[in-house]
Design a protein around this motif. Structure first.
Motif, PDB file in Angstrom:
ATOM      1  N   LYS A 188     -80.161  15.846 -44.440  1.00  0.00           N
ATOM      2  CA  LYS A 188     -79.468  15.000 -45.198  1.00  0.00           C
ATOM      3  C   LYS A 188     -80.403  14.395 -46.215  1.00  0.00           C
ATOM      4  O   LYS A 188     -81.601  14.096 -45.798  1.00  0.00           O
ATOM      5  CB  LYS A 188     -79.069  13.652 -44.400  1.00  0.00           C
ATOM      6  N   LEU A 189     -80.199  14.218 -47.301  1.00  0.00           N
ATOM      7  CA  LEU A 189     -80.987  13.635 -48.831  1.00  0.00           C
ATOM      8  C   LEU A 189     -81.025  12.032 -48.723  1.00  0.00           C
ATOM      9  O   LEU A 189     -79.797  11.388 -48.656  1.00  0.00           O
ATOM     10  CB  LEU A 189     -80.380  14.204 -49.963  1.00  0.00           C
ATOM     11  N   ASP A 190     -82.173  11.677 -48.679  1.00  0.00           N
ATOM     12  CA  ASP A 190     -82.503  10.128 -48.576  1.00  0.00           C
ATOM     13  C   ASP A 190     -83.028   9.797 -49.796  1.00  0.00           C
ATOM     14  O   ASP A 190     -84.172   9.739 -49.824  1.00  0.00           O
ATOM     15  CB  ASP A 190     -83.245   9.548 -47.628  1.00  0.00           C
ATOM     16  N   ILE A 191     -82.146   9.589 -50.945  1.00  0.00           N
ATOM     17  CA  ILE A 191     -82.535   9.296 -52.347  1.00  0.00           C
ATOM     18  C   ILE A 191     -83.434   8.279 -52.287  1.00  0.00           C
ATOM     19  O   ILE A 191     -84.460   8.304 -53.299  1.00  0.00           O
ATOM     20  CB  ILE A 191     -81.506   9.163 -53.312  1.00  0.00           C
ATOM     21  N   ASN A 231     -85.393   6.809 -50.576  1.00  0.00           N
ATOM     22  CA  ASN A 231     -86.830   6.714 -50.042  1.00  0.00           C
ATOM     23  C   ASN A 231     -87.556   8.231 -50.384  1.00  0.00           C
ATOM     24  O   ASN A 231     -88.675   8.592 -50.031  1.00  0.00           O
ATOM     25  CB  ASN A 231     -86.985   6.677 -48.509  1.00  0.00           C
ATOM     26  N   ARG A 232     -86.807   8.982 -51.357  1.00  0.00           N
ATOM     27  CA  ARG A 232     -87.288  10.130 -51.796  1.00  0.00           C
ATOM     28  C   ARG A 232     -87.860  11.033 -50.802  1.00  0.00           C
ATOM     29  O   ARG A 232     -88.876  11.546 -51.013  1.00  0.00           O
ATOM     30  CB  ARG A 232     -88.524   9.849 -52.706  1.00  0.00           C
ATOM     31  N   ARG A 233     -87.094  11.586 -49.699  1.00  0.00           N
ATOM     32  CA  ARG A 233     -87.252  12.308 -48.704  1.00  0.00           C
ATOM     33  C   ARG A 233     -86.013  12.928 -48.287  1.00  0.00           C
ATOM     34  O   ARG A 233     -84.727  12.529 -48.454  1.00  0.00           O
ATOM     35  CB  ARG A 233     -87.990  11.486 -47.607  1.00  0.00           C
ATOM     36  N   VAL A 234     -86.271  14.224 -47.339  1.00  0.00           N
ATOM     37  CA  VAL A 234     -84.882  14.591 -47.021  1.00  0.00           C
ATOM     38  C   VAL A 234     -85.090  14.690 -45.310  1.00  0.00           C
ATOM     39  O   VAL A 234     -86.279  14.981 -44.897  1.00  0.00           O
ATOM     40  CB  VAL A 234     -85.160  16.212 -47.331  1.00  0.00           C
ATOM     41  N   ALA A 235     -84.227  14.261 -44.588  1.00  0.00           N
ATOM     42  CA  ALA A 235     -84.209  13.935 -43.080  1.00  0.00           C
ATOM     43  C   ALA A 235     -83.542  15.520 -42.650  1.00  0.00           C
ATOM     44  O   ALA A 235     -82.328  15.839 -42.790  1.00  0.00           O
ATOM     45  CB  ALA A 235     -83.526  12.844 -42.640  1.00  0.00           C
ATOM     46  N   VAL A 236     -84.228  15.979 -41.760  1.00  0.00           N
ATOM     47  CA  VAL A 236     -83.809  17.088 -41.030  1.00  0.00           C
ATOM     48  C   VAL A 236     -83.732  16.784 -39.512  1.00  0.00           C
ATOM     49  O   VAL A 236     -84.855  16.542 -38.871  1.00  0.00           O
ATOM     50  CB  VAL A 236     -84.738  18.455 -41.164  1.00  0.00           C
TER      51      VAL A 236
END
Length: 72
Positions: A58-61, A63-68
């Protein structure tokens, strides 16, 4: 199942292969390529997928991060 949440520091495949079910890893966007993270569970980790491993990306725009998350 206890959740373990951390930020990635190693390579994408190395981080994903080291995950346990229920664990969440955040990949910061400036340090990691989003497309590489998105496709790694479907391409690089094919052997693990054949063994029943499953991932959610999931892309967390904000917080500028990608959660796997490794779901199984």
């Amino acid at each position: 199942m206890e959740e373990n949440i951390r930020t990635a520091t190693l390579g994408i495949a190395e981080e994903l292969r080291g995950m346990n079910p229920g664990e969440i890893i955040y990949f910061p966007i400036p340090e990691y390529n989003y497309n590489s993270i998105r496709v790694a569970p479907k391409t690089t980790l094919m052997r693990e997928r054949l063994d029943g491993w499953k991932f959610s990306v999931k892309l967390d725009i904000d917080n500028r991060r990608v959660a796997v998350t490794r779901t199984e």
